[in-house]
Design a protein around this motif. Structure first.
Motif, short mmCIF file in Angstrom:
data_model
loop_
_atom_site.label_atom_id
_atom_site.label_comp_id
_atom_site.label_asym_id
_atom_site.label_seq_id
_atom_site.Cartn_x
_atom_site.Cartn_y
_atom_site.Cartn_z
N LYS A 1 0.80 -1.18 0.01
CA LYS A 1 -0.09 -0.02 -0.19
C LYS A 1 0.90 1.12 -0.02
O LYS A 1 2.03 1.31 0.36
CB LYS A 1 -0.87 -0.13 1.39
CG LYS A 1 -2.01 -1.12 1.24
CD LYS A 1 -2.85 -0.80 2.08
CE LYS A 1 -4.08 -2.02 1.97
NZ LYS A 1 -5.36 -1.78 2.50
N ALA A 2 0.38 2.43 -0.66
CA ALA A 2 1.24 3.54 -0.56
C ALA A 2 0.03 4.70 -0.11
O ALA A 2 -1.02 4.93 -0.82
CB ALA A 2 1.39 3.73 -1.99
N ILE A 3 0.10 5.44 0.93
CA ILE A 3 -0.36 6.44 1.56
C ILE A 3 0.20 7.82 1.14
O ILE A 3 1.53 7.79 1.46
CB ILE A 3 -0.69 6.11 3.11
CG1 ILE A 3 -1.27 4.85 3.24
CG2 ILE A 3 -1.61 7.21 3.36
CD1 ILE A 3 -2.67 4.38 2.95
N GLN A 4 -0.34 8.68 0.52
CA GLN A 4 0.15 10.09 0.21
C GLN A 4 -0.20 10.97 1.06
O GLN A 4 -1.58 11.52 0.97
CB GLN A 4 -0.05 10.27 -1.23
CG GLN A 4 0.47 11.55 -1.72
CD GLN A 4 -0.12 11.67 -3.18
OE1 GLN A 4 0.90 12.01 -4.13
NE2 GLN A 4 -1.14 11.50 -3.62
N PHE A 5 0.33 11.63 2.14
CA PHE A 5 0.24 12.70 2.83
C PHE A 5 0.47 13.99 2.20
O PHE A 5 1.68 14.21 1.84
CB PHE A 5 0.86 12.92 4.19
CG PHE A 5 0.19 11.51 5.54
CD1 PHE A 5 -0.88 11.73 6.15
CD2 PHE A 5 0.87 10.43 5.29
CE1 PHE A 5 -1.11 10.88 6.80
CE2 PHE A 5 0.38 9.53 6.26
CZ PHE A 5 -0.62 9.91 7.02
N VAL A 6 -0.35 14.77 1.91
CA VAL A 6 -0.03 15.84 1.01
C VAL A 6 -0.01 17.05 2.03
O VAL A 6 -1.02 17.24 2.83
CB VAL A 6 -1.01 16.32 -0.09
CG1 VAL A 6 -0.83 17.56 -0.56
CG2 VAL A 6 -0.91 14.97 -0.98
N PHE A 7 0.97 17.55 2.15
CA PHE A 7 1.05 18.74 3.13
C PHE A 7 1.27 20.35 2.33
O PHE A 7 1.70 20.28 1.30
CB PHE A 7 2.55 18.90 3.85
CG PHE A 7 2.51 17.76 4.88
CD1 PHE A 7 1.77 17.71 6.04
CD2 PHE A 7 3.40 16.46 4.47
CE1 PHE A 7 1.64 16.50 6.92
CE2 PHE A 7 3.20 15.42 5.48
CZ PHE A 7 2.52 15.21 6.56
N ASP A 8 0.55 21.22 2.80
CA ASP A 8 0.65 22.66 2.35
C ASP A 8 1.77 23.23 3.19
O ASP A 8 1.54 23.84 4.28
CB ASP A 8 -0.63 23.33 2.59
CG ASP A 8 -0.74 24.74 2.11
OD1 ASP A 8 0.08 25.17 1.25
OD2 ASP A 8 -1.43 25.81 2.49
#
Length: 129
Positions: free
Chosen positions: A78-85
């Motif tokens: 699995k690949a979880i992408q946490f997108v940060f500003d």
């Protein structure tokens, strides 16, 4: 570039995933033993941490870390992408630098994981449980 297996911490989306959810919903689903799609984007973790009282931030990060560690979410690739500003900062403690109220705020996102996130580019790091 594509997502790596594990938790991808990014400031620019690396990949469009089938599902996207806010950080609070993600952690609630993990805590409730909910299933996750193989590729997922999580947004707003920096806001969730920023809104936590400063004196309780370490405890909140520890609780979120426990949810990640106790989940069986990575039984497959699995690949979880946490997108940060914000900006990823690889220092003594891996942090994300965000701007709030005209001031820089550093949030200890590296403390969410057992091992420090490994930078794979200036806007991308990968962490494991």
């Amino acid at each position: 570039m594509s997502l790596n297996a594990g938790y991808n911490l990014v400031t620019d989306r690396v990949e469009d995933t089938q599902e996207e959810m806010p950080a609070l919903a993600f952690f609630r689903r993990l805590a409730g033993e909910g299933s996750l799609p193989p590729r997922l984007t999580v947004t707003g973790l920096e806001d969730l941490l920023y809104q936590t009282d400063e004196g309780e931030l370490d405890d909140a990060v520890r609780e979120l870390r426990d949810v990640l560690r106790e989940s069986g979410s990575f039984s497959g690739p699995k690949a979880i992408q946490f997108v940060f500003d914000g900006e990823l900062v690889d220092d003594d403690i891996f942090t994300v630098r965000i701007e709030r109220g005209g001031e820089a705020v550093y949030l200890p996102i590296g403390n969410l994981f057992v091992e420090e996130p490994n930078p794979v580019g200036p806007n991308h790091a990968v962490a494991r449980k």
